[in-house]
Enzyme design. Structure first.
Site, PDB file in Angstrom:
ATOM      1  N   HIS A  97      -0.784   4.260  -0.664  1.00 41.93           N
ATOM      2  CA  HIS A  97      -0.670   4.696   0.736  1.00 41.93           C
ATOM      3  C   HIS A  97      -1.823   5.654   1.013  1.00 41.93           C
ATOM      4  O   HIS A  97      -1.955   6.682   0.364  1.00 41.93           O
ATOM      5  CB  HIS A  97       0.670   5.393   0.985  1.00 41.93           C
ATOM      6  CG  HIS A  97       0.885   5.742   2.425  1.00 41.93           C
ATOM      7  ND1 HIS A  97       1.520   4.895   3.315  1.00 41.93           N
ATOM      8  CD2 HIS A  97       0.520   6.845   3.143  1.00 41.93           C
ATOM      9  CE1 HIS A  97       1.554   5.464   4.506  1.00 41.93           C
ATOM     10  NE2 HIS A  97       0.950   6.632   4.439  1.00 41.93           N
ATOM     11  N   CYS A  98      -2.649   5.297   1.991  1.00 41.15           N
ATOM     12  CA  CYS A  98      -3.843   6.090   2.294  1.00 41.15           C
ATOM     13  C   CYS A  98      -3.599   6.952   3.528  1.00 41.15           C
ATOM     14  O   CYS A  98      -3.355   6.420   4.622  1.00 41.15           O
ATOM     15  CB  CYS A  98      -5.042   5.175   2.539  1.00 41.15           C
ATOM     16  SG  CYS A  98      -6.557   6.066   2.952  1.00 41.15           S
TER      17      CYS A  98
END
Length: 430
Positions: free
Chosen positions: A166-167
């Site tokens: 998850h960025c």
């Protein structure tokens, strides 16, 4: 809206929608507007906003530096006033064109990474054969099966196809649908920032050491605030180039083996487990050639190959080899869990009284994973991971189902301070 399959709720437009008979134009417009609004909500987050600020700052300062680094001639009038004139050169035009291309490509792939999203597992998805369901993990959050290579993201609150991580900078996961755009974003962002940093550095050197530096200083950078902005922009440009470049190298290392960030960790655990059992673990998705592995993600289409549900595998393996390994690892993990009793409550906030009363805990807290577990005194927690002052455990609690009709068990997990719990064996000894 029963005729709409909105498994792509965060992709604007109607491309991700599957139509059935009876779908009206009003319904299409309504779903389209809803999708666009969700993308806008995704953009309103500190990650995308900060990334946009950096792109704009570096672009503006670099363009100004390229323009002001061109030859300047000065004219002094009889009344003592001066004027300066730039003389554009072919090299300056080429320099500016190269940088603007890098900046535009960075922005394009940054936006596409957010707009397309990672791709989510359809909640209605099931394997073709009923017997294969036992080889898959079941997601209690989504109440659906996880397809091979998918993982549940607690921030996106969905199971993500071929999830890498998850960025926060794009405020969504990097997965099957946007992995190619994300890699290109990393490449152009690091290249553009490095290129911009060089141009800013060249102007600073000219300002400090060139005998004609006053031309540039008087023309624009004669203000102290502007000069500080120039220094700040140079630092940001080089910092982003190094950090993003390092992330790009790690991403290329993983996809050259046809793995993801999460799968690399699972592979290490699998190799350790099989080494103890004196067996050999075969990773099913490594096609043997780095080029073949790379082209699974990077190709001229800007999208990774495949549908996100089925994958090419090596001989001696099948579509569920890796999922079976994950199930065995979870079973092994549960067998090694140690029961702890909570003796002090913790509300899962970094600023809670318990943490503030221990400055060392507060400092370490910021370096841990951001998943914390609120625990209550007298509760029993199964602990699977340890750190010097922190424990990672899970606890099962009852909560109402989605219809609010009955209580169903739900598992919560995360980090909590070690001083909150006592091992059951240790408690019995006391």
């Amino acid at each position: 809206s029963s005729g709409i399959n909105a498994e792509w709720p965060l992709r604007p437009g109607i491309h991700a929608l599957h139509f059935s008979q009876g779908l009206t134009g009003y319904s299409i417009l309504l779903v389209k507007m809803t999708s666009i609004s969700k993308v806008m909500i995704r953009f309103i987050h500190y990650g995308p906003l900060l990334a946009t600020f950096i792109i704009i700052l570096v672009t503006i300062m670099t363009v100004l530096c390229i323009i002001f680094s061109t030859p300047i001639s000065g004219i002094t009038y009889p009344d003592g006033t001066k004027s300066f004139k730039h003389h554009p050169t072919l090299s300056a035009f080429a320099n500016l064109t190269i940088f603007l291309c890098l900046s535009l490509l960075t922005t394009y792939h940054f936006l596409m990474s957010m707009i397309h999203g990672p791709g989510f597992v359809k909640k209605s998805w099931k394997p073709e054969r009923k017997a294969d369901e036992s080889k898959l993990q079941y997601c209690k959050e989504c109440e659906a099966f996880k397809c091979p290579r998918s993982h549940h993201c607690r921030k996106c609150q969905r199971c993500v196809l071929k999830m890498d991580h998850h960025c926060p900078w794009i405020n969504c996961c990097v997965g099957h649908r946007n992995h190619a755009h994300f890699l290109r974003f990393l490449f152009y962002a690091s290249s553009g920032c490095f290129y911009g940093g060089i141009n800013i550095t060249a102007v600073l050197i000219k300002m400090l050491f060139d005998s004609h530096r006053n031309f540039v200083l008087i023309f624009y950078f004669n203000k102290f605030g502007r000069f500080l902005t120039l220094i700040f922009s140079m630092g940001i440009a080089y910092g982003v180039a190094i950090a993003v470049g390092f992330l790009l190298v790690m991403q290329l290392r993983d996809i050259s083996k046809n793995t993801t960030n999460i799968e690399a960790w699972i592979i290490r655990k699998a190799e350790w487990r099989h080494e103890r059992q004196k067996t050999t673990f075969i990773y099913p998705y490594n096609l043997g050639s780095r080029w073949k592995n790379l082209t699974q993600v990077l190709n001229i289409t800007n999208f990774a190959k495949g549908d996100g549900y089925t994958w090419p595998v090596v001989a001696g393996t099948d579509q569920y080899t890796f999922t079976v390994e994950q199930l065995q690892q979870k079973k092994f993990k549960k067998e090694r869990m140690i029961e702890h009793t909570i003796v002090k409550g913790y509300n899962a906030r970094c600023c809670s009284f318990l943490v503030l009363a221990n400055p060392l805990l507060y400092c370490i807290c910021n370096g841990l994973d951001d998943r914390y577990l609120a625990v209550r005194e007298g509760e029993t927690v199964m602990v699977s991971r340890y750190r010097k002052r922190w424990l990672y455990g899970s606890v099962e609690r009852e909560q109402q189902d989605r219809n609010g009709e009955k209580l169903v068990p739900k598992e919560y997990s995360g980090w909590f301070p070690r001083l909150c719990a006592v091992e059951m064996a240790e408690k019995k000894t006391k």
